[in-house]
Design a protein around this motif. Structure first.
Motif, PDB file in Angstrom:
ATOM      1  N   GLY A 109       0.821  -1.206   0.000  1.00  0.00           N
ATOM      2  CA  GLY A 109       0.000   0.000   0.000  1.00  0.00           C
ATOM      3  C   GLY A 109       0.850   1.248   0.000  1.00  0.00           C
ATOM      4  N   CYS A 110       0.182   2.355   0.179  1.00  0.00           N
ATOM      5  CA  CYS A 110       0.873   3.643   0.206  1.00  0.00           C
ATOM      6  C   CYS A 110       1.512   3.838   1.576  1.00  0.00           C
ATOM      7  CB  CYS A 110      -0.132   4.751  -0.080  1.00  0.00           C
ATOM      8  SG  CYS A 110       0.498   6.403   0.262  1.00  0.00           S
ATOM      9  N   PRO A 111       2.832   4.028   1.633  1.00  0.00           N
ATOM     10  CA  PRO A 111       3.511   4.177   2.918  1.00  0.00           C
ATOM     11  C   PRO A 111       3.060   5.408   3.701  1.00  0.00           C
ATOM     12  CG  PRO A 111       5.034   4.566   1.089  1.00  0.00           C
ATOM     13  CD  PRO A 111       3.778   4.042   0.499  1.00  0.00           C
ATOM     14  N   LEU A 112       2.562   6.391   2.981  1.00  0.00           N
ATOM     15  CA  LEU A 112       2.110   7.609   3.660  1.00  0.00           C
ATOM     16  C   LEU A 112       0.736   7.385   4.294  1.00  0.00           C
ATOM     17  CD1 LEU A 112       4.130   9.904   3.425  1.00  0.00           C
ATOM     18  CD2 LEU A 112       2.494  11.136   2.042  1.00  0.00           C
ATOM     19  N   CYS A 113      -0.147   6.734   3.551  1.00  0.00           N
ATOM     20  CA  CYS A 113      -1.487   6.433   4.070  1.00  0.00           C
ATOM     21  C   CYS A 113      -1.393   5.517   5.283  1.00  0.00           C
ATOM     22  CB  CYS A 113      -2.344   5.751   3.006  1.00  0.00           C
ATOM     23  SG  CYS A 113      -2.997   6.872   1.766  1.00  0.00           S
ATOM     24  N   ASN A 114      -0.388   4.650   5.272  1.00  0.00           N
ATOM     25  CA  ASN A 114      -0.253   3.677   6.345  1.00  0.00           C
ATOM     26  C   ASN A 114       0.634   4.162   7.487  1.00  0.00           C
ATOM     27  OD1 ASN A 114      -1.585   0.930   5.466  1.00  0.00           O
ATOM     28  ND2 ASN A 114      -0.746   1.864   3.642  1.00  0.00           N
ATOM     29  N   GLY A 157      -3.559  14.946   2.990  1.00  0.00           N
ATOM     30  CA  GLY A 157      -4.436  13.819   2.688  1.00  0.00           C
ATOM     31  C   GLY A 157      -4.356  13.375   1.249  1.00  0.00           C
ATOM     32  N   MET A 158      -4.879  12.191   0.996  1.00  0.00           N
ATOM     33  CA  MET A 158      -4.846  11.689  -0.364  1.00  0.00           C
ATOM     34  C   MET A 158      -5.998  12.282  -1.165  1.00  0.00           C
ATOM     35  SD  MET A 158      -5.973   7.740   0.298  1.00  0.00           S
ATOM     36  CE  MET A 158      -6.038   7.368  -1.453  1.00  0.00           C
ATOM     37  N   VAL A 159      -5.795  12.379  -2.463  1.00  0.00           N
ATOM     38  CA  VAL A 159      -6.814  12.994  -3.314  1.00  0.00           C
ATOM     39  C   VAL A 159      -7.355  11.982  -4.302  1.00  0.00           C
ATOM     40  CG1 VAL A 159      -6.266  15.430  -3.083  1.00  0.00           C
ATOM     41  CG2 VAL A 159      -4.877  14.031  -4.565  1.00  0.00           C
ATOM     42  N   PRO A 216       0.363   5.531  -8.574  1.00  0.00           N
ATOM     43  CA  PRO A 216       0.726   6.111  -7.283  1.00  0.00           C
ATOM     44  C   PRO A 216      -0.485   6.644  -6.530  1.00  0.00           C
ATOM     45  CG  PRO A 216       1.448   7.519  -9.093  1.00  0.00           C
ATOM     46  CD  PRO A 216       0.956   6.252  -9.705  1.00  0.00           C
ATOM     47  N   CYS A 217      -0.360   6.667  -5.241  1.00  0.00           N
ATOM     48  CA  CYS A 217      -1.378   7.254  -4.382  1.00  0.00           C
ATOM     49  C   CYS A 217      -1.097   8.754  -4.347  1.00  0.00           C
ATOM     50  CB  CYS A 217      -1.264   6.642  -2.984  1.00  0.00           C
ATOM     51  SG  CYS A 217      -2.460   7.286  -1.818  1.00  0.00           S
ATOM     52  N   VAL A 218      -2.051   9.533  -4.798  1.00  0.00           N
ATOM     53  CA  VAL A 218      -1.802  10.968  -4.913  1.00  0.00           C
ATOM     54  C   VAL A 218      -2.190  11.696  -3.621  1.00  0.00           C
ATOM     55  CG1 VAL A 218      -2.286  13.064  -6.216  1.00  0.00           C
ATOM     56  CG2 VAL A 218      -2.179  10.851  -7.387  1.00  0.00           C
ATOM     57  N   HIS A 219      -1.234  12.382  -3.063  1.00  0.00           N
ATOM     58  CA  HIS A 219      -1.470  13.156  -1.846  1.00  0.00           C
ATOM     59  C   HIS A 219      -1.355  14.631  -2.138  1.00  0.00           C
ATOM     60  CE1 HIS A 219      -1.258  10.130   1.527  1.00  0.00           C
ATOM     61  NE2 HIS A 219      -0.982   9.396   0.487  1.00  0.00           N
ATOM     62  N   LEU A 220      -2.099  15.395  -1.367  1.00  0.00           N
ATOM     63  CA  LEU A 220      -1.966  16.842  -1.445  1.00  0.00           C
ATOM     64  C   LEU A 220      -1.034  17.286  -0.323  1.00  0.00           C
ATOM     65  CD1 LEU A 220      -3.058  19.436  -2.867  1.00  0.00           C
ATOM     66  CD2 LEU A 220      -4.666  19.608  -0.970  1.00  0.00           C
TER      67      LEU A 220
HETATM   68 ZN   LIG Z   1      -1.488   7.468   0.198  1.00  0.00          ZN
END
Ligand SMILES: [Zn+2]
Ligand SMILES: [Zn+2]
Length: 83
Positions: free
Chosen positions: A4-9, A29-31, A60-64
């Motif tokens: 998964g996305c390391p930032l989300c997790n 947060g993710m967008v 990629p998981c897009v974050h703002l």
């Molecule tokens: Zn993410």
């Protein structure tokens, strides 16, 4: 092992500095629900659902990221990975 996305997790933090003032940016947060002109999902609706999801998972998981100092923000694609 998870994927998964390391930032989300919460595995990785933001290590991106504001290109305007140099302040360390924060993750706003993710967008995922962003369907604007720059959306990576723009051309996806012609694919069959199983392929769509396979491709979506590789994108990629897009974050703002936003700067709390000057208000500058930008979207950053975070590559999903095993961890
Ligand atoms: Zn993410
Ligand atoms: Zn800034």
């Amino acid at each position: 092992m998870e994927y998964g996305c390391p930032l989300c997790n919460g595995i990785a933090g933001v290590n991106e500095r504001c290109s305007s003032c140099g302040q360390l940016m924060r993750d706003a947060g993710m967008v995922e629900d962003y369907y604007g002109p720059y959306s990576p999902y723009d051309n996806m609706d012609r694919y069959e659902p199983p392929l769509f999801w396979e491709l979506a998972d590789r994108m990629p998981c897009v974050h703002l990221f936003s700067c709390s100092k000057c208000g500058y923000d930008k979207r950053v694609g975070i590559q999903r990975a095993f961890f």
